[in-house]
Design an enzyme around this catalytic site. Sequence first.
Site, PDB file in Angstrom:
ATOM      1  N   GLY A 239       1.992  -5.828  12.546  1.00 19.21           N
ATOM      2  CA  GLY A 239       2.611  -6.324  11.415  1.00 19.21           C
ATOM      3  C   GLY A 239       2.430  -5.901  10.036  1.00 19.21           C
ATOM      4  O   GLY A 239       1.089  -5.424   9.749  1.00 19.21           O
ATOM      5  N   CYS A 240       3.355  -5.833   9.123  1.00 14.78           N
ATOM      6  CA  CYS A 240       3.079  -5.366   7.677  1.00 14.78           C
ATOM      7  C   CYS A 240       2.184  -6.310   6.841  1.00 14.78           C
ATOM      8  O   CYS A 240       1.237  -5.656   6.506  1.00 14.78           O
ATOM      9  CB  CYS A 240       4.364  -4.990   6.899  1.00 14.78           C
ATOM     10  N   TYR A 241       2.220  -7.484   7.142  1.00 18.04           N
ATOM     11  CA  TYR A 241       1.743  -8.194   6.296  1.00 18.04           C
ATOM     12  C   TYR A 241       0.057  -8.452   7.020  1.00 18.04           C
ATOM     13  O   TYR A 241      -0.875  -8.309   6.359  1.00 18.04           O
ATOM     14  CB  TYR A 241       2.213  -9.976   6.470  1.00 18.04           C
TER      15      TYR A 241
ATOM     16  N   SER B 187      -1.956  -5.486   5.829  1.00 17.51           N
ATOM     17  CA  SER B 187      -2.476  -5.352   4.532  1.00 17.51           C
ATOM     18  C   SER B 187      -3.539  -6.511   4.358  1.00 17.51           C
ATOM     19  O   SER B 187      -4.683  -6.215   3.457  1.00 17.51           O
ATOM     20  CB  SER B 187      -1.273  -5.840   3.169  1.00 17.51           C
TER      21      SER B 187
END
Length: 349
Positions: A160-162, A165
């Site tokens: 996932g993008c979250y 990061s």
Amino acid sequence: MQGTSGPSVKVGIVGASGYTGAELLRLLSIHPNATVTYLTSRQFRGKQVKEIFPHLIRSPFEELSFDEFNPERAVELCDVVFCCLPHRASFPAVKALMEASSKVKVIDFSADFRFNSFETYESVYGVEHGARELFKEAVYGLPELFREQIKRSRLVANPGCYPTSAILALYPAVEAGAVDTDHPVVVDSKSGVSGAGRKESVTFTFCEVNEDFRAYSVDGHRHGPEIAEKLGLKSVRFTPHLVPMNRGILTTAYFKTELSKEELQHLYENRYKGEFFVRVRTSPPRTHDVAGTNFCDIYVTKDKESGLAVVVSAIDNLGKGASSQAVQNMNLMFGLPEEAGLKLFSLWI
């Protein structure tokens, strides 16, 4: 465009008409070894790429038409299939593809195979998983942590993008045992609206998003357990926010540590010194710095009064948080240079 080294890879995209599919097409249009041979979209079946995405007119596949999903046809035409479907909708497609051929490789954008076990997935997502047997094959697609496993895998679960990061922001400290786990690890993330996908919803219309800034899923978000599992932590206090911009994620992570600011800087620089797509900075990054790229920019410091380390990371949620990271995984799976098709720098503004 034919590559000068390495194999030519025939690529399919299932669910190609969303934001991540469009970003994949943009990236693959300049990839030296990739040829797009198969696209699916229920909404735009029969339409050509140039009709739906005018920005891709004169791309190598502008006249390729969106088809309906057929796993037998997909594996006949493709070496690798990117599956850009939501969780729960994705695992039936992934299962069908892998049953249709023992050779095709799959990179799944959903959360359906990101956890180490189907039990954890079912607990977090509250649904029964219909392809439990594939968990033993799935590898979490974060190259900076699982590069060698990705190279050998047929099924990669694109993060996932979250989580991308957050994990990259915290991993060097966790790996070095520098995080005091007697205190909470806090992750505060802000995302652009494209992170919600290309769908009709009042929540994401212009008037609802513009001039607004909101936290959501404050009582617990499904990415929290994903972040904690990959870092080997018992829990992470994760809070996502929606900001009125198209793309980008800025994450700020906090943890208690005995290391000084200088020691933290050295730790992060040393851990990521061989990673082309992770740039450890001496100033806090902005989302503009990474827009349209596969870079994750990281800044680390320490608050002397509280003893908390503060790590700021910036990625493009459609790039390193989705499509460009998926291309990075494809490169690894086919023995291509990891940076192939991805040496792009931000438009910045």
